[in-house]
Design a protein around this motif. Structure first.
Motif, short mmCIF file in Angstrom:
data_model
loop_
_atom_site.label_atom_id
_atom_site.label_comp_id
_atom_site.label_asym_id
_atom_site.label_seq_id
_atom_site.Cartn_x
_atom_site.Cartn_y
_atom_site.Cartn_z
N ASN A 72 0.79 -1.23 0.00
CA ASN A 72 0.00 0.00 0.00
C ASN A 72 0.83 1.28 0.00
O ASN A 72 0.30 2.35 0.25
CB ASN A 72 -0.93 0.04 1.24
N ARG A 209 -1.55 4.26 -10.90
CA ARG A 209 -0.10 4.38 -10.75
C ARG A 209 0.44 3.30 -9.81
O ARG A 209 -0.16 2.98 -8.80
CB ARG A 209 0.26 5.78 -10.20
N THR A 211 0.53 0.17 -9.81
CA THR A 211 -0.36 -0.95 -9.51
C THR A 211 -0.28 -1.99 -10.63
O THR A 211 -0.08 -3.18 -10.37
CB THR A 211 -1.82 -0.46 -9.34
C1 LIG Z 1 1.80 0.47 -4.44
S1 LIG Z 1 0.10 0.78 -4.23
C2 LIG Z 1 -0.14 2.16 -5.33
C3 LIG Z 1 -0.84 3.31 -4.65
C4 LIG Z 1 -0.99 4.56 -5.50
N1 LIG Z 1 -1.68 4.28 -6.73
C5 LIG Z 1 0.35 5.19 -5.79
O1 LIG Z 1 0.85 5.11 -6.90
O2 LIG Z 1 0.93 5.79 -4.87
C6 LIG Z 1 -0.66 -0.58 -5.10
C7 LIG Z 1 -2.11 -0.79 -4.74
O3 LIG Z 1 -2.69 -1.71 -5.64
C8 LIG Z 1 -3.68 -2.43 -4.94
N2 LIG Z 1 -4.04 -3.65 -5.67
C9 LIG Z 1 -3.32 -4.79 -5.81
N3 LIG Z 1 -4.03 -5.69 -6.52
C10 LIG Z 1 -5.21 -5.09 -6.86
C11 LIG Z 1 -6.35 -5.52 -7.60
N4 LIG Z 1 -6.42 -6.74 -8.11
N5 LIG Z 1 -7.38 -4.64 -7.72
C12 LIG Z 1 -7.32 -3.40 -7.18
N6 LIG Z 1 -6.27 -2.94 -6.48
C13 LIG Z 1 -5.22 -3.79 -6.31
C14 LIG Z 1 -3.03 -2.70 -3.60
O4 LIG Z 1 -3.98 -3.00 -2.59
C15 LIG Z 1 -2.30 -1.37 -3.35
O5 LIG Z 1 -3.07 -0.51 -2.56
#
Ligand SMILES: C[S@@+](CC[C@H](N)C(=O)[O-])C[C@H]1O[C@@H](n2cnc3c(N)ncnc32)[C@H](O)[C@@H]1O
Length: 320
Positions: A72, A209, A211
């Motif tokens: 996260n 971003r 993700t």
């Molecule tokens: C590293 S964070 C990115 C947060 C923000 N977008 C940023 O760039 O700062 C990745 C996020 O992707 C989410 N994630 C992972 N798999 C996912 C899925 N299948 N559907 C939706 N969100 C997902 C995780 O829970 C996490 O909160």
């Protein structure tokens, strides 16, 4: 990893998907193997098969595993240069068009990204027009992260926000700082799984971003096809610094490659459109389902009547 360990790992992923509905099969293996191996170590388990046995008798382990796998890490205005570019070059084009402005931030984690977008839009439009015109949908798979977005931030969380903006957009709430209640109704937070759920549609800007990079190339392709469908013809896609769209030039073109801002290319080839299909089934099933969808599309496009299809959540799923 040995062949045997690889096999055990894939069996574990299928077990998680089929018995618990956690589908990690579309995630890149190196990251999740590392994370699950670390968890096995913590528990003193020597292989993935033993971990699967452990999961079967310890129901609460699923939540722990979920936490270990989803990362996260986020921040307000993460990669400030890219946000400055967005504010200067993309926001003016978006607000120039009359009407509602719809933005989606999937994989938003604890919401910093969505609030950053809200601040840019509110700075550009002023609070009245912001409330009247802007809807920001912020979603994630992780409910716990979303809860933080709803309840507020610590002083440390807000360090990346300039002091003037901090005073303008945040107010104290139960010992934390929350986004101003008077502006908050333009933001909607909810759980959404990028791999399985239908996209939010009619978007002017899609911010996803840091993700996509966790997914395999095939899964990324399927998600990007949905993003393409979700965006308006002149909609923009804003990705993370480490993310590229090398193989998807036919559906997105760069506006500024360095800042990872892309524009939707109208009408994708059929192949990409068929990638919107749900996962699962064999290739024969998918071909058949693809043909069926194509027939429905052609019939719908030939009809003199306008059709819209809305899903159970009120999202636009199809329109002719
Ligand atoms: C590293 S964070 C990115 C947060 C923000 N977008 C940023 O760039 O700062 C990745 C996020 O992707 C989410 N994630 C992972 N798999 C996912 C899925 N299948 N559907 C939706 N969100 C997902 C995780 O829970 C996490 O909160």
């Amino acid at each position: 990893m040995t062949l045997e360990a690889g096999k055990q790992f894939e069996t574990l992923l299928r077990y998680l998907r089929d018995n618990r509905g956690f589908d990690y099969t579309g995630y890149k293996r190196n990251t999740i193997v590392r994370r699950i191996a670390k968890r096995c170590n913590e528990l003193g388990l020597t292989n993935f098969g033993a971990y699967q046995d452990y999961l079967q008798v310890h129901g609460d382990e699923f939540a722990i595993l979920f936490d270990k796998i989803l990362i996260n890490v986020t921040d307000f205005f993460r990669d400030p240069q890219a946000w400055e570019y967005l504010a200067k070059n993309i926001v003016p084009r978006i607000i120039d068009k009359p009407g509602l402005i719809r933005i989606w931030s999937p994989g938003t984690a604890s919401g910093e990204e969505a609030y950053s977008a809200a601040i840019l839009l509110c700075e550009a439009l002023g609070p009245e027009a912001f409330l009247r015109r802007v809807k920001i949908y912020a979603t994630d798979l992780d409910e716990q992260a979303l809860e933080k977005a709803r309840t507020g931030y610590t002083e440390q969380d807000l360090e990346a926000v300039d002091e003037v903006l901090r005073a303008r957009y945040f107010e104290p709430l139960g010992g934390r700082s929350a986004f101003k209640a008077s502006l908050r109704r333009s933001l909607i937070f909810g759980r959404h799984d990028l791999m399985q759920d239908a996209p939010i549609s009619r978007l002017n800007l899609l911010i996803c971003r840091n993700t996509l990079m966790y997914f395999t190339a095939e899964t990324q392709g399927r998600i990007l096809a949905r993003f393409h469908y979700a965006l308006e013809d002149d909609g923009y896609l804003f990705l993370g610094r480490a993310e590229m769209l090398l193989m998807h030039g036919s559906i997105f073109e760069p506006v500024d490659l360095k800042q990872r801002v892309f524009r939707r290319v109208p009408r994708p080839p059929l192949r990409e459109r068929l990638m919107i299909l749900p996962q699962g089934g064999n290739s024969e099933d998918r071909d058949h389902a693809g043909r069926q969808i194509r027939f429905h599309e052609l019939a719908s496009e030939a009809s003199p009547l306008a059709h819209i299809v809305v899903d159970a959540l009120g999202n636009l799923a199809l329109a002719n």
